[in-house]
Scaffold this motif. Structure first.
Motif, PDB file in Angstrom:
ATOM      1  N   UNK A 217      53.223  29.895  -6.242  1.00  0.00           N
ATOM      2  CA  UNK A 217      53.461  30.383  -4.888  1.00  0.00           C
ATOM      3  C   UNK A 217      52.302  31.250  -4.401  1.00  0.00           C
ATOM      4  N   UNK A 218      51.710  32.004  -5.306  1.00  0.00           N
ATOM      5  CA  UNK A 218      50.526  32.791  -4.934  1.00  0.00           C
ATOM      6  C   UNK A 218      49.388  31.876  -4.491  1.00  0.00           C
ATOM      7  N   UNK A 219      49.240  30.745  -5.173  1.00  0.00           N
ATOM      8  CA  UNK A 219      48.190  29.801  -4.797  1.00  0.00           C
ATOM      9  C   UNK A 219      48.525  29.083  -3.500  1.00  0.00           C
ATOM     10  N   UNK A 220      49.795  28.737  -3.292  1.00  0.00           N
ATOM     11  CA  UNK A 220      50.190  28.083  -2.047  1.00  0.00           C
ATOM     12  C   UNK A 220      49.965  28.983  -0.841  1.00  0.00           C
ATOM     13  N   UNK A 221      50.049  30.290  -1.050  1.00  0.00           N
ATOM     14  CA  UNK A 221      49.807  31.225   0.050  1.00  0.00           C
ATOM     15  C   UNK A 221      48.379  31.111   0.576  1.00  0.00           C
ATOM     16  N   UNK A 222      47.479  30.584  -0.242  1.00  0.00           N
ATOM     17  CA  UNK A 222      46.092  30.381   0.176  1.00  0.00           C
ATOM     18  C   UNK A 222      45.906  29.076   0.943  1.00  0.00           C
ATOM     19  N   UNK A 223      46.942  28.226   0.947  1.00  0.00           N
ATOM     20  CA  UNK A 223      46.860  26.931   1.607  1.00  0.00           C
ATOM     21  C   UNK A 223      46.881  25.804   0.593  1.00  0.00           C
ATOM     22  N   UNK A 225      45.207  23.010   0.487  1.00  0.00           N
ATOM     23  CA  UNK A 225      43.889  22.504   0.107  1.00  0.00           C
ATOM     24  C   UNK A 225      43.226  23.400  -0.931  1.00  0.00           C
ATOM     25  N   UNK A 226      43.342  24.716  -0.718  1.00  0.00           N
ATOM     26  CA  UNK A 226      42.760  25.649  -1.677  1.00  0.00           C
ATOM     27  C   UNK A 226      43.468  25.536  -3.020  1.00  0.00           C
ATOM     28  N   UNK A 227      44.819  25.429  -2.977  1.00  0.00           N
ATOM     29  CA  UNK A 227      45.578  25.295  -4.224  1.00  0.00           C
ATOM     30  C   UNK A 227      45.174  24.030  -4.972  1.00  0.00           C
ATOM     31  N   UNK A 228      45.004  22.928  -4.220  1.00  0.00           N
ATOM     32  CA  UNK A 228      44.592  21.674  -4.855  1.00  0.00           C
ATOM     33  C   UNK A 228      43.193  21.797  -5.445  1.00  0.00           C
ATOM     34  N   UNK A 229      42.321  22.508  -4.736  1.00  0.00           N
ATOM     35  CA  UNK A 229      40.974  22.707  -5.243  1.00  0.00           C
ATOM     36  C   UNK A 229      40.939  23.517  -6.515  1.00  0.00           C
ATOM     37  N   UNK A 230      41.943  24.341  -6.714  1.00  0.00           N
ATOM     38  CA  UNK A 230      42.033  25.144  -7.938  1.00  0.00           C
ATOM     39  C   UNK A 230      42.805  24.406  -9.038  1.00  0.00           C
ATOM     40  N   UNK A 231      43.120  23.146  -8.768  1.00  0.00           N
ATOM     41  CA  UNK A 231      43.792  22.338  -9.778  1.00  0.00           C
ATOM     42  C   UNK A 231      45.293  22.490  -9.819  1.00  0.00           C
ATOM     43  N   UNK A 232      45.884  23.018  -8.743  1.00  0.00           N
ATOM     44  CA  UNK A 232      47.323  23.232  -8.730  1.00  0.00           C
ATOM     45  C   UNK A 232      48.009  22.192  -7.858  1.00  0.00           C
ATOM     46  N   UNK A 269      61.855  44.798   1.076  1.00  0.00           N
ATOM     47  CA  UNK A 269      61.912  46.135   0.487  1.00  0.00           C
ATOM     48  C   UNK A 269      60.841  46.318  -0.581  1.00  0.00           C
ATOM     49  N   UNK A 270      60.481  45.236  -1.260  1.00  0.00           N
ATOM     50  CA  UNK A 270      59.558  45.333  -2.386  1.00  0.00           C
ATOM     51  C   UNK A 270      58.094  45.230  -1.982  1.00  0.00           C
ATOM     52  N   UNK A 271      57.801  44.480  -0.929  1.00  0.00           N
ATOM     53  CA  UNK A 271      56.383  44.255  -0.584  1.00  0.00           C
ATOM     54  C   UNK A 271      55.607  45.538  -0.319  1.00  0.00           C
ATOM     55  N   UNK A 272      56.168  46.524   0.376  1.00  0.00           N
ATOM     56  CA  UNK A 272      55.391  47.763   0.554  1.00  0.00           C
ATOM     57  C   UNK A 272      55.061  48.463  -0.760  1.00  0.00           C
ATOM     58  N   UNK A 273      55.842  48.187  -1.804  1.00  0.00           N
ATOM     59  CA  UNK A 273      55.639  48.835  -3.099  1.00  0.00           C
ATOM     60  C   UNK A 273      54.800  47.998  -4.054  1.00  0.00           C
ATOM     61  N   UNK A 274      54.926  46.661  -3.963  1.00  0.00           N
ATOM     62  CA  UNK A 274      54.285  45.789  -4.940  1.00  0.00           C
ATOM     63  C   UNK A 274      53.251  44.856  -4.339  1.00  0.00           C
ATOM     64  N   UNK A 275      53.081  44.859  -3.011  1.00  0.00           N
ATOM     65  CA  UNK A 275      52.128  43.951  -2.402  1.00  0.00           C
ATOM     66  C   UNK A 275      52.718  42.567  -2.209  1.00  0.00           C
ATOM     67  N   UNK A 276      51.861  41.593  -1.937  1.00  0.00           N
ATOM     68  CA  UNK A 276      52.339  40.268  -1.594  1.00  0.00           C
ATOM     69  C   UNK A 276      52.326  39.250  -2.710  1.00  0.00           C
ATOM     70  N   UNK A 277      51.923  39.618  -3.922  1.00  0.00           N
ATOM     71  CA  UNK A 277      51.848  38.670  -5.023  1.00  0.00           C
ATOM     72  C   UNK A 277      53.248  38.344  -5.552  1.00  0.00           C
TER      73      UNK A 277
END
Length: 335
Positions: A217-223, A225-232, A269-277
């Protein structure tokens, strides 16, 4: 932020979440129309005396509803966080794939056709209905290559159609309404540990799958095409995400009814504490979701004594203003 600071922050957040969860569980076992002291609760759990009415209340009533709240809350918190990553939609929740609506239609079928009248009888019908609705959304949207917006719109359309069916049946049968209305409000009472046992394996499998796709999901957040380029493989992540959503949401809905909003609120509730990963968000969503639902159940016991307000109502009533506050304070993090 240095790795050392991130590690300390992670440890602090996990410690706070676990301590809060323990405190909420103790409150759930001790608080109600019959207040029970913590030491009596401990005695009931360790040296149960069936002749002691306080012990009986703890073991036969409060333990099951607490376990149901923990299981359903953890599942919905994890599923909601995953769904927002899967669809890249910050307003996505476990109902996006039609899970709640599908479960509702299946329960109605069980009531009207087979005469089911107890929560235990609803479990597998609710689970099967949730799975069927999610599979329908996936088939219509073409999950293998569907874009997030298409998946979300298809889910909304299927949910609207199934909701119309529910309303049509309820307006034509007072008997069905009488049985169905208690289940649909979302609550933890009148259900036993046997209901949890029925869905325990699907919930565990769903959680394992969901945590396994967190990195994807972290890779899909990049798009894509980018995820596919990274082999995902974006297709594999989406398919596994849908499977996990069916298992988690179907199991939670089967034992607790259609609890709304909780899966939407937890990641915000969690994103402000842990970021978006999602690799960091999703594990923490499990104890936070569990604590929120059990807390809502405890609040529901206190606000209308000697009666109770169902946990699903409390979650919806308290959650909506909380989300609006987060939006107004601009604390939402872009998915």
């Amino acid at each position: 932020m240095t790795p050392g600071h991130r590690g300390r922050r992670t440890a602090v957040l996990w410690t706070a979440a676990c301590l809060t969860l323990v405190a909420v569980v103790v409150a759930s076992l001790a608080i109600g129309s019959r207040p029970i002291a913590p030491n009596v609760v401990w005695q009931a759990l360790t040296v149960f005396d069936p002749s002691n009415p306080d012990h009986s209340v703890v073991v036969t009533q409060r333990v099951p509803r607490t376990v149901i709240g923990l299981a359903a809350g953890a599942a919905l918190g994890l599923a909601g966080t995953m769904m927002q990553g899967l669809t890249r939609n910050p307003l996505a929740d476990p109902g996006l794939l039609g899970v709640n609506a599908g479960a509702s239609v299946a329960v109605l079928l069980a009531i009207t056709v087979l005469g089911a009248a107890t929560p235990e009888a609803f479990v597998w019908f609710a689970f099967a209905g949730a799975a069927a609705a999610a599979l329908l959304v996936g088939a219509v949207a073409g999950i293998a290559g569907a874009q997030p917006a298409r998946l979300a719109l298809t889910g909304a359309a299927v949910t609207a159609a199934l909701t119309a069916i529910v309303l049509a049946v309820l307006t034509s049968s007072a008997t069905t309404l009488a049985v169905y209305r208690y289940w649909t409000v979302g609550g933890l009472t009148a259900r036993g540990l046997d209901a949890v046992a029925l869905v325990a394996v699907p919930l565990v499998i769903g959680a394992v799958i969901a945590l396994g796709v967190a990195r994807g999901l972290d890779l899909l957040a990049l798009g894509d095409d980018v995820a596919a380029g990274l082999g995902h493989s974006a297709t594999r992540t989406r398919i596994l995400g849908v499977v996990a959503s069916v298992l988690l949401c179907g199991g939670a809905t089967a034992i607790a009814g259609p609890i709304v909003f909780l899966g939407l609120a937890v990641p915000h509730l969690l994103r402000p504490l842990r970021g978006g990963s999602y690799s960091r968000l999703m594990p923490l969503a499990i104890p936070v979701g569990a604590a929120l639902l059990v807390s809502a159940d405890v609040v529901g016991r206190l606000i209308a004594p000697p009666g109770e307000v169902q946990a699903g109502v409390v979650v919806a009533f308290l959650g909506a203003p909380l989300l609006m506050l987060l939006v107004l304070r601009r604390r939402l993090v872009t998915v």
